[in-house]
Design a protein around this motif. Structure first.
Motif, PDB file in Angstrom:
ATOM      1  N   ASN A 175       0.823  -1.210   0.000  1.00 43.80           N
ATOM      2  CA  ASN A 175       0.000   0.000   0.000  1.00 43.80           C
ATOM      3  C   ASN A 175       0.861   1.266   0.000  1.00 43.80           C
ATOM      4  N   VAL A 222      -6.699  -2.703  -3.834  1.00 47.27           N
ATOM      5  CA  VAL A 222      -7.875  -2.038  -3.248  1.00 47.27           C
ATOM      6  C   VAL A 222      -7.650  -0.531  -3.126  1.00 47.27           C
ATOM      7  N   LEU A 223      -6.492  -0.137  -2.619  1.00 45.66           N
ATOM      8  CA  LEU A 223      -6.217   1.286  -2.397  1.00 45.66           C
ATOM      9  C   LEU A 223      -6.228   2.061  -3.707  1.00 45.66           C
ATOM     10  N   TYR A 250      -4.969  -2.808   3.433  1.00 44.23           N
ATOM     11  CA  TYR A 250      -5.792  -3.246   2.313  1.00 44.23           C
ATOM     12  C   TYR A 250      -5.080  -4.308   1.490  1.00 44.23           C
TER      13      TYR A 250
END
Length: 587
Positions: free
Chosen positions: A178, A209-210, A205
């Motif tokens: 991330n 996703v981020l 995450y």
């Protein structure tokens, strides 16, 4: 009711003042050499860079856990020694631990406190690079420490953020994944530390996703640069789904004809945004009586009203006025008639005036009366302390109080910090302000406040001088633009403006449009204009100067530069220059 609404929002509750408690903790120094399994360790001081509670054994060495000490201050470290230590740390992270080149380089160059602590294990007479290489070989360091420091977190903050059972960054793959997603999106590494401290969960995450969350904000019409600013100052936007209050704020701003990028131009990573309070602020202004156009004007001139404190300033001002005994309908009416009072600067000036009157013993009812009748002038004036005013005027407290009761304008005339306002009445300032608004200045803007200080004379006088330029043949909009670039043009009298324009056209032979490029021509002393252009015209007749030089080239340079390029350029230049000065002085 509005008051109940304010109460429900708990504007003045403890949530508005958050306090951070940090656990100070730094690596432990073990000075005694130790051996294990027949293996002798290096005989210099051992420093174990670990904050975790469990005892961890690496080969025969023990990584201790003790409360941290303050960073080692020691003697001043030379640049050469520091660079060697940075290089040693880089080599360890990149070649030994397998970090990306850019990650290892950034960490080694942006963790000065960690580097200083590392150097404390090296004796003065040792080779820094070799000593640290040996140290890294037998003493594992907590890699989270230099990592978090390189993200912009001071040593006093990151100890509480260190994992309890990890010392190697590679063991937290989600954190690194991330982190790289944020770096790849364009967020400066030095700002990621604040995000990690405030919203640690976004670094947990799963892969991809981020980045999807970041792209979702771009799909709202925001540019990447605006998204970066938004999530840097408000990382909570990346938690869960898109914040509904943020969407409502964005929609309202679009209704006020603000583009999607307006938010980005008015926030920084230091801004603390509360979308819920912003909505409350807008709702309050609607109840006051503001329409969309008025809100557009208000926020255009005072974006800080919305973004600095997320509208908190309005509620503080309301509370202060309620303390004076004003009713809500009176406050509504005052805000509607004096929208500039909502700016932070004007609100501060107003409350300073209230405190001034309270300090000299004036009754609350009288103070409320003065505030309601003189709100505009009080908001635009910065006052001295009462004791300063009393000492300078040699007045007692009750004498000053009685004088202001008889004539409230004496509060401004006697107590103002600004000399330019001392002997002006409110009508002059209001008249001048109205003139500037007609020129296109924005209500309550910093530009308007600066212009009010630069212009001299009543509004009618400024209008007369403005009309003089228009009547001379310049377009109205062109003159407006000129005045914004050179406000002191309108500080010239009408007669002087006419003389300078006549000189420009009939004596110097320049077209009137020449002042559009250089409006400051009208601000220069007429003697300077005559002297310099007389010399220039003399040179032109002898072919020693280029024709039609710009007004700024001739007038704006210093005397020394003018003499060098316009006097010494001709053999007879000095004699002519002195003759011209004598001739003009005699007139």
């Amino acid at each position: 009711m509005l008051i109940r609404g304010i109460s429900n929002r708990r504007i003045w509750n403890s949530d508005m003042i958050s306090e951070l408690h940090h656990l100070l903790c730094s690596p432990t120094v073990c000075k005694n050499a130790c051996t294990g399994n027949g293996l002798s360790f290096v005989s210099f001081k051992r420093r174990n860079f670990c904050i975790s509670e469990p005892t961890i054994r690496v080969k025969a060495s023990v990584v201790c856990s003790h409360p941290s000490q303050a960073p080692v201050s020691g003697n001043r470290i030379s640049r050469v020694v520091r660079t060697e230590a940075q290089t040693a740390l880089f080599d360890y992270l990149h070649f030994t631990r397998g970090f990306h080149f850019t990650d290892a380089e950034h960490i080694s160059k942006n963790s000065p406190n960690f580097i200083q602590n590392l150097l404390s294990v090296v004796d003065n007479d040792q080779d820094v690079s070799r000593a640290l290489s040996k140290y890294f070989r037998y003493n594992p360091i907590n890699e989270f420490e230099p990592f978090l420091e390189s993200l912009g977190l001071p040593p006093s903050e990151y100890p509480s953020l260190l994992p309890k059972s990890l010392i190697f960054l590679g063991d937290d793959s989600l954190l690194l994944d991330n982190f790289h997603a944020l770096c790849g999106y364009g967020i400066p590494r030095i700002k990621i530390g604040k995000m990690y401290k405030e919203t640690k969960e976004i670094f947990e995450y799963e892969h991809g996703v981020l980045l999807k969350k970041l792209k979702a904000y771009e799909e709202l019409g925001l540019s990447k640069s605006t998204v970066i600013k938004l999530i840097t100052c408000c990382p909570s936007l990346l938690i869960g789904l898109i914040d509904n209050n943020f969407l409502v704020v964005l929609e309202k701003l679009k209704r006020f004809r603000f583009g999607s990028e307006w938010i980005g131009t008015n926030i920084s990573e230091r801004t603390n945004l509360n979308w819920d309070r912003m909505l409350d602020t807008m709702s309050f202004l609607v109840q006051v009586g503001y329409n969309d156009k008025q809100m557009e004007i208000l926020f255009t001139g005072n974006p800080a009203l919305l973004f600095e404190g997320s509208g908190k300033q309005i509620y503080i001002l309301v509370a202060q006025l309620l303390k004076l005994g004003l009713k809500m309908n009176q406050i509504y009416d005052l805000f509607l008639k004096n929208p500039q009072i909502l700016s932070s600067k004007c609100a501060k000036n107003l409350w300073t005036a209230v405190c001034f009157l309270t300090e000299i013993g004036m009754e609350t009812e009288r103070i409320a009366g003065i505030v309601t009748t003189h709100m505009e002038i009080l908001g635009s004036t910065s006052l001295k302390c009462p004791i300063t005013v009393m000492n300078s005027l040699k007045l007692q407290q009750d004498e000053l109080c009685q004088a202001i009761k008889k004539d409230p304008m004496k509060l401004v005339n006697l107590g103002s910090n600004s000399k330019t306002i001392d002997n002006q009445d409110s009508n002059t300032i209001v008249e001048r302000k109205n003139f500037l608004l007609r020129l296109g200045y924005i209500e309550n803007s910093d530009e308007l406040s600066k212009a009010l200080r630069k212009f001299r004379g009543r509004g009618s006088q400024l209008q007369e001088r403005f009309d003089c330029l228009v009547e001379a043949g310049l377009d109205y909009n062109v003159v407006s633009s000129m005045i914004k670039r050179a406000p002191s043009v309108l500080n010239q009298t009408k007669d002087l403006l006419e003389k300078k324009i006549d000189c420009l056209q009939n004596r110097l032979g320049y077209p009137l449009e020449a002042v559009v490029a250089f409006p400051s021509y009208l601000c220069y002393d007429i003697q300077r204009i005559n002297l310099r252009f007389s010399m220039y015209l003399w040179l032109l007749e002898r072919g020693a100067a280029k024709p039609k030089l710009s007004l700024s080239t001739i007038l704006a340079c210093s005397d020394a530069r003018f003499v060098k390029y316009f006097v010494h350029i001709h053999p007879e230049g000095v004699f002519t220059w002195e003759s011209l000065k004598k001739s003009l002085n005699s007139r």
